[in-house]
Design a protein around this motif. Structure first.
Motif, PDB file in Angstrom:
ATOM      1  N   GLU A 148      23.276  -7.587  -2.049  1.00  0.00           N
ATOM      2  CA  GLU A 148      22.269  -6.550  -1.300  1.00  0.00           C
ATOM      3  C   GLU A 148      21.309  -6.052  -2.276  1.00  0.00           C
ATOM      4  O   GLU A 148      21.480  -6.130  -3.376  1.00  0.00           O
ATOM      5  N   PRO A 149      20.093  -5.801  -1.924  1.00  0.00           N
ATOM      6  CA  PRO A 149      18.944  -5.248  -2.649  1.00  0.00           C
ATOM      7  C   PRO A 149      19.564  -3.792  -3.133  1.00  0.00           C
ATOM      8  O   PRO A 149      20.186  -3.273  -2.591  1.00  0.00           O
ATOM      9  N   ILE A 150      19.117  -3.467  -4.328  1.00  0.00           N
ATOM     10  CA  ILE A 150      19.443  -2.308  -5.099  1.00  0.00           C
ATOM     11  C   ILE A 150      18.582  -1.117  -4.266  1.00  0.00           C
ATOM     12  O   ILE A 150      19.152  -0.006  -4.054  1.00  0.00           O
ATOM     13  N   ILE A 151      17.399  -1.466  -4.002  1.00  0.00           N
ATOM     14  CA  ILE A 151      16.602  -0.572  -3.398  1.00  0.00           C
ATOM     15  C   ILE A 151      16.958  -0.371  -1.836  1.00  0.00           C
ATOM     16  O   ILE A 151      16.665  -1.487  -0.952  1.00  0.00           O
ATOM     17  N   LYS A 152      17.621   0.590  -1.399  1.00  0.00           N
ATOM     18  CA  LYS A 152      18.189   0.583   0.118  1.00  0.00           C
ATOM     19  C   LYS A 152      16.688   1.226   0.684  1.00  0.00           C
ATOM     20  O   LYS A 152      16.512   0.604   2.043  1.00  0.00           O
ATOM     21  N   LYS A 153      15.995   1.988   0.444  1.00  0.00           N
ATOM     22  CA  LYS A 153      14.896   2.703   1.219  1.00  0.00           C
ATOM     23  C   LYS A 153      13.908   3.057   0.228  1.00  0.00           C
ATOM     24  O   LYS A 153      14.052   3.748  -0.796  1.00  0.00           O
ATOM     25  N   LEU A 154      12.797   2.912   0.637  1.00  0.00           N
ATOM     26  CA  LEU A 154      11.486   3.284  -0.098  1.00  0.00           C
ATOM     27  C   LEU A 154      10.538   4.066   1.352  1.00  0.00           C
ATOM     28  O   LEU A 154      10.213   3.344   2.282  1.00  0.00           O
ATOM     29  N   GLN A 155      10.296   5.227   1.027  1.00  0.00           N
ATOM     30  CA  GLN A 155       9.648   6.023   2.130  1.00  0.00           C
ATOM     31  C   GLN A 155       8.552   6.876   1.429  1.00  0.00           C
ATOM     32  O   GLN A 155       8.517   7.591   0.451  1.00  0.00           O
ATOM     33  N   ARG A 156       7.266   6.516   2.054  1.00  0.00           N
ATOM     34  CA  ARG A 156       6.247   7.395   1.623  1.00  0.00           C
ATOM     35  C   ARG A 156       6.206   8.511   2.257  1.00  0.00           C
ATOM     36  O   ARG A 156       6.253   9.030   3.175  1.00  0.00           O
ATOM     37  N   VAL A 157       5.777   9.600   1.346  1.00  0.00           N
ATOM     38  CA  VAL A 157       5.712  11.026   1.703  1.00  0.00           C
ATOM     39  C   VAL A 157       4.563  11.564   2.042  1.00  0.00           C
ATOM     40  O   VAL A 157       4.183  11.821   2.887  1.00  0.00           O
ATOM     41  N   SER A 158       3.662  11.633   0.931  1.00  0.00           N
ATOM     42  CA  SER A 158       2.407  12.138   0.947  1.00  0.00           C
ATOM     43  C   SER A 158       1.442  11.080   1.489  1.00  0.00           C
ATOM     44  O   SER A 158       1.232   9.886   0.673  1.00  0.00           O
ATOM     45  N   LYS A 159       0.618  11.197   2.484  1.00  0.00           N
ATOM     46  CA  LYS A 159      -0.080  10.241   3.099  1.00  0.00           C
ATOM     47  C   LYS A 159      -1.417  10.674   3.004  1.00  0.00           C
ATOM     48  O   LYS A 159      -1.758  11.784   2.924  1.00  0.00           O
TER      49      LYS A 159
END
Length: 132
Positions: free
Chosen positions: A71-82
């Motif tokens: 499984e990938p180590i990065i579970k989630k990448l979420q952009r906050v400031s757009k």
């Protein structure tokens, strides 16, 4: 023309890890290089290499996977400031991601750093993304 290069960077990482790729190429910039260094220092990617071919160059990132489950180590990448809605926090209100298990990457006047480093240096800034 990309309107949000950081979102493009995160999307390329997310898509490559979901597809099981080992290496991903991303067009470079100074901000993306700093984010890549943070991801490497925090253990989310295996390695990286900056290539100076063009004006800005490329970033080659080797993604990290779990040895046993693949499984990938990065579970989630979420952009906050757009670009349409910027999110800023002072040093006291910086977010904790997954109760301290994840990281928030913050762009401050002292450079790009994790929220924990920003709290230690007592600086606030723009919250770019969450990684866990």
């Amino acid at each position: 023309m990309l309107t949000d290069p950081i979102s493009d960077y995160l999307t390329r990482l997310r898509n490559a890890s979901k597809a099981g790729h080992r290496v991903v190429d991303i067009p470079g910039s100074n901000l993306k290089r700093q984010i890549t260094k943070i991801l490497f220092d925090q253990g989310y990617i295996l390695s990286y290499k900056f290539e100076e071919d063009k004006v800005q160059g490329n970033i080659k990132i080797a993604l990290k996977y779990d040895k046993f489950t693949k499984e990938p180590i990065i579970k989630k990448l979420q952009r906050v400031s757009k670009p349409g809605l910027r999110k800023y926090s002072n040093s006291n209100d910086l977010p904790r991601v997954l109760n301290g298990l994840g990281i928030a990457i913050v762009s401050t006047s002292h450079g790009v750093m994790t929220s924990k480093q920003a709290q230690q240096e007592k600086v606030g800034g723009e919250v770019l993304c969450y990684v866990y």
